[in-house]
Design an enzyme around this catalytic site. Sequence first.
Site, PDB file in Angstrom:
ATOM      1  N   ASP A  23       1.602  26.122 -13.981  1.00 46.39           N
ATOM      2  CA  ASP A  23       0.259  25.995 -13.436  1.00 46.39           C
ATOM      3  C   ASP A  23      -0.693  25.330 -14.419  1.00 46.39           C
ATOM      4  O   ASP A  23      -1.565  24.569 -14.026  1.00 46.39           O
ATOM      5  CB  ASP A  23      -0.284  27.366 -13.009  1.00 46.39           C
ATOM      6  CG  ASP A  23       0.240  27.751 -11.626  1.00 46.39           C
ATOM      7  OD1 ASP A  23       0.771  26.844 -10.934  1.00 46.39           O
ATOM      8  OD2 ASP A  23       0.130  28.925 -11.243  1.00 46.39           O
ATOM      9  N   CYS A  75       5.886  31.543 -20.583  1.00 47.44           N
ATOM     10  CA  CYS A  75       6.798  31.983 -19.540  1.00 47.44           C
ATOM     11  C   CYS A  75       6.986  30.925 -18.458  1.00 47.44           C
ATOM     12  O   CYS A  75       7.474  31.211 -17.382  1.00 47.44           O
ATOM     13  CB  CYS A  75       6.326  33.303 -18.935  1.00 47.44           C
ATOM     14  SG  CYS A  75       4.665  33.227 -18.268  1.00 47.44           S
ATOM     15  N   GLU A 101      -3.010  30.074 -17.836  1.00 47.59           N
ATOM     16  CA  GLU A 101      -2.492  29.065 -16.911  1.00 47.59           C
ATOM     17  C   GLU A 101      -3.601  28.209 -16.323  1.00 47.59           C
ATOM     18  O   GLU A 101      -3.353  27.376 -15.459  1.00 47.59           O
ATOM     19  CB  GLU A 101      -1.689  29.744 -15.796  1.00 47.59           C
ATOM     20  CG  GLU A 101      -2.447  30.846 -15.092  1.00 47.59           C
ATOM     21  CD  GLU A 101      -1.607  31.578 -14.054  1.00 47.59           C
ATOM     22  OE1 GLU A 101      -0.629  31.003 -13.561  1.00 47.59           O
ATOM     23  OE2 GLU A 101      -1.950  32.728 -13.737  1.00 47.59           O
ATOM     24  N   HIS A 115      30.109  43.755  -5.224  1.00 45.59           N
ATOM     25  CA  HIS A 115      31.169  43.937  -6.224  1.00 45.59           C
ATOM     26  C   HIS A 115      31.917  42.647  -6.499  1.00 45.59           C
ATOM     27  O   HIS A 115      32.221  42.310  -7.631  1.00 45.59           O
ATOM     28  CB  HIS A 115      32.195  44.953  -5.717  1.00 45.59           C
ATOM     29  CG  HIS A 115      31.823  46.357  -6.022  1.00 45.59           C
ATOM     30  ND1 HIS A 115      30.978  46.687  -7.049  1.00 45.59           N
ATOM     31  CD2 HIS A 115      32.187  47.516  -5.453  1.00 45.59           C
ATOM     32  CE1 HIS A 115      30.832  47.986  -7.087  1.00 45.59           C
ATOM     33  NE2 HIS A 115      31.551  48.525  -6.118  1.00 45.59           N
TER      34      HIS A 115
END
Lengths: 568, 87
Positions: A452, A499, A428, A186
């Site tokens: 990669d 990505c 990749e 919290h």
Amino acid sequence: MLKGIGVSKGYGIGRVIVLSEGNIEYEYRENCDFAIERKRLNDALKIFVEKNTALAQKLTETVGEKEGEIIMGHIMMMDDPYVRSEMEKYIDEGICAEGAFEKVCNTFIDMFSSVDDEVTKQRAVDVMDIKAEVLTILTGSEAIDLSKVKKGTVLVAKELTPSMTACINKDNVVGLITEIGSKTSHAAILARAMEMPAVLSVEGATEKLKNGELVIVNAMTGEIITNPSNEERGIYLQKRLDYIAERESLSRFIGLPTTTEDGIKVELFANIGTPEDAQMALDYDAEGIGLFRTEFLFMDRTSAPNENEQFEAYKKVLLAMKDKQVIIRTLDIGGDKDIPYMGLTKEENPFLGFRAVRYCLNHRDFFETQLKALVRASHYGNMAVMVPLVTGVDELREVKSMVRKIMDDFSKEDIPYDKNLKIGVMIETPAAAIIADILAKEADFFSIGTNDLTGYTLAVDRGNSNVAYLYSAFAPPVLRLIKNVISEAKKANIPVGMCGEGAADPMLIPLLISFGLDEYSVTPTSVLSTRREISQWTKEKADKIAKKVMAIDTERHVVNQLEKMVQK
Amino acid sequence: MVSKKMTVVNSQGFHMRPAMTFSNAMAKYPCHVIIKYKGIETDGKSIMNIIASGIKCGSEIEIICDGERENEALKEAAEMIESGFGE
């Protein structure tokens, strides 16, 4: 210097106030008059409810609805008819109000702490918080008024309870340090909502730091600098100002669509590693998840997660993201990771070895479990599956045929799933990038993993300091592959994303715009800066740069040219 | 007595906010409200007991209402749970 976890970014420079919590002392009495004790308890709880109702309202207005809800939750916990009746039972036995109250609180603290679930365990902190607050009222002891600390205060505590955090006056407090807490507690959520630098999990902070001491809270790195020199103070004051200016400039991009200056709309997603990260992606205004790594499910355990456990984890992210797209990557693991139950052997070259889709296709049962969980989860949102380390179209075909078989079985068993589930390839390897035209015929989408792809293309291990200088996404061979992948995807009319870290790189972004990348997936904290970056380009300007850069013969000249043209 | 079996679909399961919403809504009915999960019965009007039950997303539970206005209570309970608490 002390070290912890930075949970709410920023820099704070100020003087320490240590909040000693200390147990609230009271005399435990038996054989009390139950009428008197009942009234004492009810009066104290009434004060507690009144005080917190006002606080919840204030928080909802000044910080946010969610934060107000935490305090509303505290009120409801004490309004719980079961809790009240348990307390009254003890009082009727003659126990004093403090004792009756504490016994019931402790029962729930123990119950919540013993549930095997992080979120429920955190509720124990809420009850501890309530306990301290009500006992303070009952015993008439004095609590430090957090809303009245001096300007430029750094608060240090064992643990920041929600009610403590809620009372903080953000004009006067410049930083928070605690010994206990994580990025999901919290205190962390509230600190982020108040945009206050906070470093939690700092061992021994309440003993090592002294009242009045000057410290620098660097919540970017989780470091606490004690006794800073004048020079350090100057540096961090500037950093603080720069950070605040940057944050203000970025906040203008919250809620805006991601478009280039001339109105070309692209998608801006986030990369995440655990289901809990989905909330963070939403907080930073990501439009979807471009890469959800599934490795976390398989690490640090003695046997593979079963279908149901995986299903729950995937579903959790899908439900959190509602109708936004979530691209889930199948297991990407190999001999560099020590996962005993997977039977992986040490390899000379794990990155060129038995890993990712290669391992999965050789361990059909294992892979089938993951695919089944994914297909089942697909019913609960807008999901897509991405296959890593593909080097040939046959690998994609095999995965697709496994998925088709699962879907057929599910149809017979009436298990719901998304019939249009998209299956794409993570590009990749140079192999995949070169045969992008072949893959594009059978993949539903591409996502370029620049990290990669760069390493494999340049044959460089970027962790090896002797050759790391060669590692660069701006090397002409890498740029050519990226361009090829995007243009083949366009020809085949399938969406193409990125990505890797490249998608957030201000120097790569104009090239990606020019090539026509559809979707950018970045770490949650880079979402807004990437949106801003994209908004500063027109297709025409980006094309001009791309044309020039793609004709350059060395990485060094590419970078020089981009530095000149991008940073103008 | 009326009862209904259902699956918890909201991603957070029966955590703070859903537990608040649920116990609050059930408080207005005079009947008993029980949440049965893994064979254990929990008082559906007690937020603390609901949280302690640790009911997660995907859990199969049974809601049992017994007493005055039991049908209304069960209907509202089922609507809340099946809609994922409006998540």
